[in-house]
Motif scaffolding. Sequence first.
Motif, PDB file in Angstrom:
ATOM      1  N   THR A  44      46.088  25.162 -74.899  1.00  0.00           N
ATOM      2  CA  THR A  44      45.626  25.280 -73.526  1.00  0.00           C
ATOM      3  C   THR A  44      46.632  24.655 -72.575  1.00  0.00           C
ATOM      4  OG1 THR A  44      43.352  25.194 -74.248  1.00  0.00           O
ATOM      5  CG2 THR A  44      43.777  24.752 -71.926  1.00  0.00           C
ATOM      6  N   LYS A  45      46.946  25.363 -71.516  1.00  0.00           N
ATOM      7  CA  LYS A  45      47.896  24.867 -70.530  1.00  0.00           C
ATOM      8  C   LYS A  45      47.135  24.407 -69.290  1.00  0.00           C
ATOM      9  CE  LYS A  45      51.458  28.139 -72.041  1.00  0.00           C
ATOM     10  NZ  LYS A  45      52.272  29.287 -71.650  1.00  0.00           N
ATOM     11  N   THR A  46      47.509  23.259 -68.790  1.00  0.00           N
ATOM     12  CA  THR A  46      46.908  22.774 -67.555  1.00  0.00           C
ATOM     13  C   THR A  46      47.438  23.588 -66.386  1.00  0.00           C
ATOM     14  OG1 THR A  46      46.745  20.543 -68.425  1.00  0.00           O
ATOM     15  CG2 THR A  46      46.648  20.779 -66.035  1.00  0.00           C
ATOM     16  N   GLY A  95      32.436  20.928 -57.312  1.00  0.00           N
ATOM     17  CA  GLY A  95      31.226  21.580 -57.775  1.00  0.00           C
ATOM     18  C   GLY A  95      30.258  20.591 -58.405  1.00  0.00           C
ATOM     19  N   GLY A  96      29.019  21.051 -58.595  1.00  0.00           N
ATOM     20  CA  GLY A  96      28.001  20.198 -59.194  1.00  0.00           C
ATOM     21  C   GLY A  96      26.861  19.943 -58.226  1.00  0.00           C
ATOM     22  N   ASP A  97      25.881  19.190 -58.702  1.00  0.00           N
ATOM     23  CA  ASP A  97      24.710  18.908 -57.875  1.00  0.00           C
ATOM     24  C   ASP A  97      25.117  18.202 -56.591  1.00  0.00           C
ATOM     25  OD1 ASP A  97      23.170  20.008 -59.858  1.00  0.00           O
ATOM     26  OD2 ASP A  97      22.688  18.088 -60.798  1.00  0.00           O
ATOM     27  N   GLU A  98      24.636  18.725 -55.482  1.00  0.00           N
ATOM     28  CA  GLU A  98      24.934  18.133 -54.178  1.00  0.00           C
ATOM     29  C   GLU A  98      23.696  17.458 -53.619  1.00  0.00           C
ATOM     30  OE1 GLU A  98      26.991  20.457 -51.292  1.00  0.00           O
ATOM     31  OE2 GLU A  98      27.968  21.719 -52.792  1.00  0.00           O
ATOM     32  N   ASP A 140      42.546  21.242 -61.820  1.00  0.00           N
ATOM     33  CA  ASP A 140      41.455  22.204 -61.946  1.00  0.00           C
ATOM     34  C   ASP A 140      41.210  22.824 -60.585  1.00  0.00           C
ATOM     35  OD1 ASP A 140      39.108  23.612 -62.380  1.00  0.00           O
ATOM     36  OD2 ASP A 140      38.211  22.051 -63.630  1.00  0.00           O
ATOM     37  N   GLU A 141      41.228  24.150 -60.495  1.00  0.00           N
ATOM     38  CA  GLU A 141      40.977  24.790 -59.212  1.00  0.00           C
ATOM     39  C   GLU A 141      39.504  24.723 -58.823  1.00  0.00           C
ATOM     40  OE1 GLU A 141      41.513  29.088 -59.130  1.00  0.00           O
ATOM     41  OE2 GLU A 141      41.629  29.064 -61.315  1.00  0.00           O
ATOM     42  N   HIS A 142      38.641  24.325 -59.761  1.00  0.00           N
ATOM     43  CA  HIS A 142      37.217  24.134 -59.476  1.00  0.00           C
ATOM     44  C   HIS A 142      36.808  22.744 -59.958  1.00  0.00           C
ATOM     45  CE1 HIS A 142      36.812  28.374 -58.466  1.00  0.00           C
ATOM     46  NE2 HIS A 142      37.400  28.677 -59.601  1.00  0.00           N
ATOM     47  N   PRO A 143      37.206  21.676 -59.277  1.00  0.00           N
ATOM     48  CA  PRO A 143      36.820  20.326 -59.718  1.00  0.00           C
ATOM     49  C   PRO A 143      35.303  20.195 -59.790  1.00  0.00           C
ATOM     50  CG  PRO A 143      38.455  20.244 -57.953  1.00  0.00           C
ATOM     51  CD  PRO A 143      37.992  21.656 -58.034  1.00  0.00           C
ATOM     52  N   ALA A 148      31.844  17.569 -60.383  1.00  0.00           N
ATOM     53  CA  ALA A 148      31.345  16.202 -60.293  1.00  0.00           C
ATOM     54  C   ALA A 148      31.219  15.589 -61.678  1.00  0.00           C
ATOM     55  CB  ALA A 148      29.993  16.181 -59.582  1.00  0.00           C
ATOM     56  N   ARG A 149      31.515  14.303 -61.765  1.00  0.00           N
ATOM     57  CA  ARG A 149      31.374  13.512 -62.996  1.00  0.00           C
ATOM     58  C   ARG A 149      32.286  14.005 -64.120  1.00  0.00           C
ATOM     59  NH1 ARG A 149      26.637  14.342 -60.731  1.00  0.00           N
ATOM     60  NH2 ARG A 149      26.118  16.054 -62.109  1.00  0.00           N
ATOM     61  N   GLN A 150      33.336  14.733 -63.766  1.00  0.00           N
ATOM     62  CA  GLN A 150      34.340  15.142 -64.737  1.00  0.00           C
ATOM     63  C   GLN A 150      35.715  14.743 -64.203  1.00  0.00           C
ATOM     64  OE1 GLN A 150      34.113  19.265 -65.890  1.00  0.00           O
ATOM     65  NE2 GLN A 150      31.883  19.216 -66.140  1.00  0.00           N
ATOM     66  N   ASP A 151      36.586  14.318 -65.123  1.00  0.00           N
ATOM     67  CA  ASP A 151      37.919  13.891 -64.713  1.00  0.00           C
ATOM     68  C   ASP A 151      38.724  15.066 -64.166  1.00  0.00           C
ATOM     69  OD1 ASP A 151      37.328  11.350 -65.501  1.00  0.00           O
ATOM     70  OD2 ASP A 151      38.585  11.361 -67.290  1.00  0.00           O
ATOM     71  N   THR A 152      39.360  14.840 -63.052  1.00  0.00           N
ATOM     72  CA  THR A 152      40.303  15.786 -62.458  1.00  0.00           C
ATOM     73  C   THR A 152      41.531  15.005 -62.042  1.00  0.00           C
ATOM     74  OG1 THR A 152      38.595  17.291 -61.626  1.00  0.00           O
ATOM     75  CG2 THR A 152      40.742  17.381 -60.558  1.00  0.00           C
ATOM     76  N   GLN A 153      42.702  15.511 -62.423  1.00  0.00           N
ATOM     77  CA  GLN A 153      43.927  14.852 -62.008  1.00  0.00           C
ATOM     78  C   GLN A 153      44.421  15.430 -60.692  1.00  0.00           C
ATOM     79  OE1 GLN A 153      46.980  14.837 -65.099  1.00  0.00           O
ATOM     80  NE2 GLN A 153      46.647  12.652 -65.316  1.00  0.00           N
TER      81      GLN A 153
END
Length: 283
Positions: A2-4, A158-161, A64-67, A69-74
Amino acid sequence: MTKTRWIATTTTTLMLTAALIGCSTNQQVAQDNHSAGSHAIDHTDSQDHAAKPTELKPVWQFSDEHPQARQDTQVKFQLLDPTGSPLTQYDIVHEKRLHLIVVSADLNYFNHLHPDMQQAGLFTQTLNLPRGGRYKLIADVTPTGQSASSYGQWIEVGGDELALKPIQLDTDLTKTVAGQQVTLQFDRAPQAGQETMMTFHFADATTQQPTTDLQPYLGAIGHVVALSADAEQYLHVHPMEEKGSGPDAMFHIEFPKSGLYKIWGQFQRKGEVFIAPFVIRVP
């Protein structure tokens, strides 16, 4: 394998289109020129910093083009000079080359981070945001030989708002934080475009005795970030006396426009950093 996929933004929100650049394994869509609003201000040198140089071009990249919530994004940040080459020389200001401010659209979430420069001119930071919605990232840097500059970028997560809760004016400027009774005072009522002295006064919340054991945080008694309610006017100020330990921490500040502002004072005591937030109205 998998490529970032790294995405760089062109507008104030994270774009969803990508274009392959050369034969690189990374993808970019373009570069962002959006500024943070008002430039950073630092009165430790008894002068205001000028607006950022227009010839430097900011690039924000996200893993990630779709960050979510509660997940790591660089997130990666760099400045390009007029030739398109990365800027590699930055002054260390209060122990760091870059101060990254992250706030939610309603200013109820705040974080002050310090990304590492892992390769020439490229700063990297892992974000893990608590809920979905819009967030603003502000990179505060001082390129060597130039004035302090700030560059802002809105992203959608993204995620619960949760329903946005607009900031509310504090009618009482005394709060209890981390066992400290913190009072915010001004030498005169703040007015847009006029400098005023802002003082945080500290006392033990139980005994009311003045606090005299504040510790240096990033080389100073404290740091203050202020943002207008729309997050477009940004100020980052440092104390008049860096070596103090309380009970007062004094800052010169000038609010550029009228309106509500949220102020975050960051201080350290007994090895723990704590934040004293206040909301004021500037006529």
